[in-house]
Design a protein around this motif. Structure first.
Motif, PDB file in Angstrom:
ATOM      1  N   MET A   1       0.859  -1.193   0.000  1.00 24.34           N
ATOM      2  CA  MET A   1       0.000   0.000   0.000  1.00 24.34           C
ATOM      3  C   MET A   1       0.887   1.232   0.000  1.00 24.34           C
ATOM      4  N   GLN A   6      -2.300   4.776   2.357  1.00 21.71           N
ATOM      5  CA  GLN A   6      -2.300   4.649   3.804  1.00 21.71           C
ATOM      6  C   GLN A   6      -2.983   5.857   4.440  1.00 21.71           C
ATOM      7  N   ALA A   9      -6.657   5.608   3.862  1.00 19.13           N
ATOM      8  CA  ALA A   9      -7.295   4.619   4.730  1.00 19.13           C
ATOM      9  C   ALA A   9      -7.553   5.200   6.109  1.00 19.13           C
ATOM     10  N   ILE A  28      -9.432 -10.589   6.779  1.00 16.73           N
ATOM     11  CA  ILE A  28      -8.447 -10.098   5.821  1.00 16.73           C
ATOM     12  C   ILE A  28      -7.338 -11.131   5.704  1.00 16.73           C
ATOM     13  N   GLU A  30      -3.952 -11.525   4.084  1.00 16.95           N
ATOM     14  CA  GLU A  30      -2.938 -10.678   3.460  1.00 16.95           C
ATOM     15  C   GLU A  30      -1.587 -10.971   4.109  1.00 16.95           C
ATOM     16  N   THR A  35       0.634  -3.745   5.275  1.00 18.03           N
ATOM     17  CA  THR A  35      -0.657  -3.499   4.625  1.00 18.03           C
ATOM     18  C   THR A  35      -1.803  -4.022   5.480  1.00 18.03           C
ATOM     19  N   TYR A  38      -2.553  -1.711   8.456  1.00 20.93           N
ATOM     20  CA  TYR A  38      -3.293  -0.508   8.073  1.00 20.93           C
ATOM     21  C   TYR A  38      -4.754  -0.834   7.784  1.00 20.93           C
ATOM     22  N   LEU A  39      -4.985  -1.911   7.025  1.00 18.40           N
ATOM     23  CA  LEU A  39      -6.357  -2.275   6.685  1.00 18.40           C
ATOM     24  C   LEU A  39      -7.161  -2.644   7.927  1.00 18.40           C
ATOM     25  N   THR A  40      -6.547  -3.440   8.793  1.00 15.73           N
ATOM     26  CA  THR A  40      -7.246  -3.849  10.011  1.00 15.73           C
ATOM     27  C   THR A  40      -7.627  -2.643  10.854  1.00 15.73           C
ATOM     28  N   HIS A  52      -7.364 -11.096  11.001  1.00 20.58           N
ATOM     29  CA  HIS A  52      -6.307 -11.150   9.991  1.00 20.58           C
ATOM     30  C   HIS A  52      -5.656 -12.527   9.957  1.00 20.58           C
ATOM     31  N   PHE A 128      -8.765   3.220  -0.244  1.00 19.36           N
ATOM     32  CA  PHE A 128      -9.484   2.518   0.813  1.00 19.36           C
ATOM     33  C   PHE A 128     -10.978   2.844   0.779  1.00 19.36           C
TER      34      PHE A 128
END
Length: 248
Positions: A1, A6, A9, A28, A30, A35, A38-40, A52, A128
């Motif tokens: 990402m 970032q 997001a 997720i 990944e 990455t 950040y997504l979590t 995750h 995001f």
């Protein structure tokens, strides 16, 4: 990402009121830990519970053993690649909506992912805000209540809870995508269903990939539900789309 993604997001997540999409729970899968972190964080700040898994085997186990509203999965994973995970989940009867994230963004790559059992495909790099919107759409589709548990067209029956299809009392095994296609057609029995409607409601695709993926699936479905039966039910409406109807 990328740093831009970032920032996107985090800034978007911070503007979303907690719980604005309910207590949705997602997985997720990944392998890039930065990455994934950040997504979590971004999903959780948007009011979504996010677990995750860092490799394909762990993702397959978690996706099989736990209940999720949506699974977000990378294609290239250690221990087991993403498409293999998707295929195995579908083989096990897991119908959780799956969104594929991948740097492989060509049309053929997207079609391959969707044919493997994915419900949506988002190429990298992505914003995001778009990922969140797509996850919300998939989550709403899973949680939308329907009054009818069993759809019937003539002697064809589809049970939405048991995922069983029968015609004339004979069980007809279908692949997950074929089941969703038939379910949507039977939900709209007697009405013309266009290609655009199928792309949006069965594939969650909001543009035409310029392939014959719909024709292929309709042909396979037709052969399964009409083989050994004298009366056809699934009709092609030239220039318009498809219709399932009993004219007997």
């Amino acid at each position: 990402m990328t740093p831009l993604q970032q920032d996107d997001a985090l800034s978007l997540a911070q503007t979303q009121p907690a719980g604005n999409v309910g207590r949705m729970k997602i997985l997720i899968i990944e392998d890039d830990l930065e990455t994934a972190a950040y997504l979590t964080k971004a999903f959780r700040e948007a009011g979504i519970i996010a677990d995750h898994a860092s490799d394909g085997e762990s993702g397959l186990f978690m996706g099989s053993e736990n209940s999720y509203d949506v699974i977000v999965i990378d294609r290239m994973l250690p221990r087991r690649d993403g498409l293999s995970v998707i295929s195995e989940l579908r083989r096990k009867g897991v119908h959780t909506p799956l969104l594929i994230l991948s740097a492989l963004g060509q049309v053929d790559d997207r079609v391959t992912g969707l044919r493997a059992g994915g419900d949506d495909y988002l190429p990298k790099p992505y914003a995001f805000s778009e990922l969140l919107a797509r996850v919300e759409v998939l989550g709403r589709r899973k949680g939308t209540p329907e009054q009818d548990v069993v759809y019937r067209v003539g002697d064809l029956e589809l049970d939405r809870l048991s995922h069983e299809v029968r015609r004339g009392g004979k069980e007809i095994p279908l692949q997950p995508r074929e089941f969703r296609l038939l379910e949507y057609l039977m939900k709209n029995a007697g009405q013309v269903v266009t290609r655009t409607m199928l792309l949006e409601h069965v594939w969650d695709y909001h543009f035409d990939p310029q392939t014959n993926v719909i024709d292929v699936h309709v042909s396979r479905l037709r052969s399964k539900i009409e083989k050994d039966f004298s009366r056809p039910l699934l009709k092609t409406i030239r220039g318009a789309g498809y219709m399932i109807k009993d004219e007997g």
